[in-house]
Design an enzyme around this catalytic site. Structure first.
Site, PDB file in Angstrom:
ATOM      1  CB  ALA A  66      -1.104  -0.020   1.272  1.00  0.00           C
ATOM      2  N   GLY A 109       0.169  -4.941   0.480  1.00  0.00           N
ATOM      3  CA  GLY A 109      -0.729  -4.832  -0.353  1.00  0.00           C
ATOM      4  C   GLY A 109      -0.271  -6.051  -1.216  1.00  0.00           C
ATOM      5  CD  GLU A 112      -2.771  -7.383   2.587  1.00  0.00           C
ATOM      6  OE1 GLU A 112      -2.123  -6.134   1.934  1.00  0.00           O
ATOM      7  OE2 GLU A 112      -3.045  -7.431   4.232  1.00  0.00           O
ATOM      8  CD  GLU A 132       1.658  -5.426   5.418  1.00  0.00           C
ATOM      9  OE1 GLU A 132       2.650  -6.317   5.570  1.00  0.00           O
ATOM     10  OE2 GLU A 132       0.518  -5.396   4.448  1.00  0.00           O
TER      11      GLU A 132
HETATM   12  N1  CAA Z   1       4.732   3.376  -0.623  1.00  0.00           N
HETATM   13  C1  CAA Z   1       5.205   4.284  -1.017  1.00  0.00           C
HETATM   14  N2  CAA Z   1       6.115   4.550  -1.624  1.00  0.00           N
HETATM   15  C2  CAA Z   1       6.885   3.214  -2.167  1.00  0.00           C
HETATM   16  C3  CAA Z   1       6.516   1.711  -1.201  1.00  0.00           C
HETATM   17  C4  CAA Z   1       5.253   2.227  -0.327  1.00  0.00           C
HETATM   18  N3  CAA Z   1       4.509   0.743  -0.610  1.00  0.00           N
HETATM   19  N4  CAA Z   1       7.804   0.964  -1.613  1.00  0.00           N
HETATM   20  C5  CAA Z   1       8.479   2.085  -2.473  1.00  0.00           C
HETATM   21  N5  CAA Z   1       7.999   2.935  -2.137  1.00  0.00           N
HETATM   22  C6  CAA Z   1       8.909   4.213  -3.062  1.00  0.00           C
HETATM   23  C7  CAA Z   1      10.086   4.683  -2.208  1.00  0.00           C
HETATM   24  O1  CAA Z   1      10.002   5.666  -1.568  1.00  0.00           O
HETATM   25  C8  CAA Z   1      11.140   5.264  -3.816  1.00  0.00           C
HETATM   26  O2  CAA Z   1      10.776   6.357  -3.925  1.00  0.00           O
HETATM   27  P1  CAA Z   1      11.801   7.751  -4.362  1.00  0.00           P
HETATM   28  O3  CAA Z   1      12.185   7.184  -5.151  1.00  0.00           O
HETATM   29  O4  CAA Z   1      10.828   8.959  -4.402  1.00  0.00           O
HETATM   30  O5  CAA Z   1      12.464   7.706  -3.199  1.00  0.00           O
HETATM   31  C9  CAA Z   1      10.909   4.061  -4.538  1.00  0.00           C
HETATM   32  O6  CAA Z   1       9.429   3.602  -4.217  1.00  0.00           O
HETATM   33  C10 CAA Z   1      11.810   3.217  -5.251  1.00  0.00           C
HETATM   34  O7  CAA Z   1      11.563   2.365  -3.539  1.00  0.00           O
HETATM   35  P2  CAA Z   1      13.361   3.037  -2.839  1.00  0.00           P
HETATM   36  O8  CAA Z   1      14.386   3.616  -3.420  1.00  0.00           O
HETATM   37  O9  CAA Z   1      13.090   2.070  -1.591  1.00  0.00           O
HETATM   38  O10 CAA Z   1      14.408   1.391  -3.476  1.00  0.00           O
HETATM   39  P3  CAA Z   1      14.634   0.089  -2.673  1.00  0.00           P
HETATM   40  O11 CAA Z   1      15.150  -1.193  -3.666  1.00  0.00           O
HETATM   41  O12 CAA Z   1      15.654   0.630  -2.333  1.00  0.00           O
HETATM   42  O13 CAA Z   1      13.807  -0.820  -1.561  1.00  0.00           O
HETATM   43  C11 CAA Z   1      11.598  -1.512  -0.996  1.00  0.00           C
HETATM   44  C12 CAA Z   1      12.996  -1.370  -2.233  1.00  0.00           C
HETATM   45  C13 CAA Z   1      12.436  -2.306  -0.196  1.00  0.00           C
HETATM   46  C14 CAA Z   1      10.713  -2.467  -1.534  1.00  0.00           C
HETATM   47  C15 CAA Z   1      11.283  -0.161  -0.549  1.00  0.00           C
HETATM   48  O14 CAA Z   1      11.084  -0.125  -0.851  1.00  0.00           O
HETATM   49  C16 CAA Z   1      10.166  -0.629   1.199  1.00  0.00           C
HETATM   50  O15 CAA Z   1      10.997  -1.026   1.315  1.00  0.00           O
HETATM   51  N6  CAA Z   1       9.229  -0.608   0.801  1.00  0.00           N
HETATM   52  C17 CAA Z   1       8.232  -0.922   1.595  1.00  0.00           C
HETATM   53  C18 CAA Z   1       7.639  -1.668   1.869  1.00  0.00           C
HETATM   54  C19 CAA Z   1       6.881  -2.245   2.731  1.00  0.00           C
HETATM   55  O16 CAA Z   1       6.955  -1.735   3.786  1.00  0.00           O
HETATM   56  N7  CAA Z   1       4.826  -2.713   2.650  1.00  0.00           N
HETATM   57  C20 CAA Z   1       3.886  -2.684   3.367  1.00  0.00           C
HETATM   58  C21 CAA Z   1       3.320  -1.047   2.784  1.00  0.00           C
HETATM   59  S1  CAA Z   1       1.748  -1.271   4.007  1.00  0.00           S
HETATM   60  C22 CAA Z   1       0.361  -1.966   3.807  1.00  0.00           C
HETATM   61  O17 CAA Z   1       0.935  -2.748   2.348  1.00  0.00           O
HETATM   62  C23 CAA Z   1      -0.267  -2.654   4.437  1.00  0.00           C
HETATM   63  C24 CAA Z   1      -1.486  -3.187   3.389  1.00  0.00           C
HETATM   64  O18 CAA Z   1      -1.642  -4.470   4.574  1.00  0.00           O
HETATM   65  C25 CAA Z   1      -2.660  -2.899   3.008  1.00  0.00           C
END
Ligand code: CAA
Length: 258
Positions: A66, A109, A112, A132
């Site tokens: 998400a 998400g 999911e 999460e």
């Molecule tokens: N939401 C918003 N932006 C996101 C994102 C997310 N879930 N995942 C990645 N991005 C964005 C980053 O902020 C980054 O944007 P910028 O270039 O503007 O900084 C871009 O995507 C590229 O990501 P990274 O630079 O972080 O890339 P990476 O290869 O170094 O890392 C990653 C990749 C490990 C996936 C890391 O981005 C990450 O940890 N993302 C979040 C994952 C996460 O926590 N997901 C769960 C969300 S909560 C949820 O999903 C709740 C639910 O049940 C519905």
């Protein structure tokens, strides 16, 4: 067909391929993207010219979860009133077969969403996780329920509590993934399977899906009653007549979904 902002759609050989299209944020699922996805899936579900729906992601990920930026400042009441997960519930009501083709990250998400699909084809590079917990929340779009029903309580808790990433191979061994294929073959293999599925009698495919989904929640007795009704129902279809006639006449059947 591509009036959408956050997804792209391509239809070929009765297969609708929906591509998540926010690659600059690894296809983070904002609410509008999920709304578009639901709209597109429901539209294809009603379209006689579509028999299978494939879901994939553009860029280097399937979906990294998400959109954290969108929800970071939300409070509980806002979330309750938004009721955004009602859209996710609708995804699970799609009657046609859905296949997720996952490469790169399928996190939170994104995982999911893949679990909402009936089948999951993964590239060797795919990584699945529920991270999460690492940001102080938990899955909200079915992760705790769908993962547990698939792999059991003990394994599910381990993945959900640690937020660690599982490889495509681990996901395959746990029964989450149907096939693991080389990255360059992911879409080709998924489409090959989808084409096979598109040739099957659509009503049988539909009622089998319905019955299998019931098996997850129903007792065996209730499930059997449900299965039986669907079995009887198929005898009202032209495809049942065609299928059995073709068998007797020793020729290939031609199924029309009626
Ligand atoms: N939401 C918003 N932006 C996101 C994102 C997310 N879930 N995942 C990645 N991005 C964005 C980053 O902020 C980054 O944007 P910028 O270039 O503007 O900084 C871009 O995507 C590229 O990501 P990274 O630079 O972080 O890339 P990476 O290869 O170094 O890392 C990653 C990749 C490990 C996936 C890391 O981005 C990450 O940890 N993302 C979040 C994952 C996460 O926590 N997901 C769960 C969300 S909560 C949820 O999903 C709740 C639910 O049940 C519905």
């Amino acid at each position: 067909m591509n009036d959408f902002q956050y997804i792209r759609i391509n239809i070929e050989e009765q297969i609708a391929v929906i591509e998540l299209n926010r690659p600059h944020v690894l296809n983070a699922l904002n609410r509008n993207m999920v709304m578009e996805l639901v709209q597109a899936m429901e539209m294809h579900d009603r379209d006689d010219d579509v028999r299978v729906i494939v879901l994939t992601g553009r860029g280097r990920a399937f979906a990294a979860g998400a959109d954290i930026d969108e929800m970071a400042s939300d409070d509980s009441i806002t979330l309750e009133l938004l009721n955004q997960f009602a859209d996710w519930d609708r995804l699970a009501l799609i009657k046609k077969p859905t296949i997720a083709a996952v490469h790169g990250f399928a996190l939170g998400g994104g995982f999911e969403l893949a679990l909402c699909c009936d089948l999951l084809f993964a590239s060797e590079t795919a990584e699945f996780a529920f991270p999460e917990v690492n940001i102080g929340v938990m899955p909200g779009a079915g992760g705790t329920q769908r993962l547990t029903k698939l792999i059991g309580k003990t394994k599910a808790l381990e993945w959900l509590w640690t937020g660690e990433r599982m490889s495509a191979k681990e996901a395959y061994e746990l029964g989450i993934v149907n096939r693991v294929v080389a990255p360059e073959l992911l879409l080709e293999e998924t489409m090959r399977f989808a084409r096979k599925l598109a040739k099957q009698p659509p009503l049988s495919v539909r009622f089998i899906k319905e019955a299998v989904h019931k098996a997850v929640d129903y007792s065996i007795y209730e499930g059997m009653q449900f299965e039986r009704k669907n079995f009887y129902l198929l005898f009202s279809s032209e495809d049942q007549k065609e299928g059995m006639r073709a068998f007797i006449e020793k020729r290939k059947p031609h199924f029309q979904g009626r």
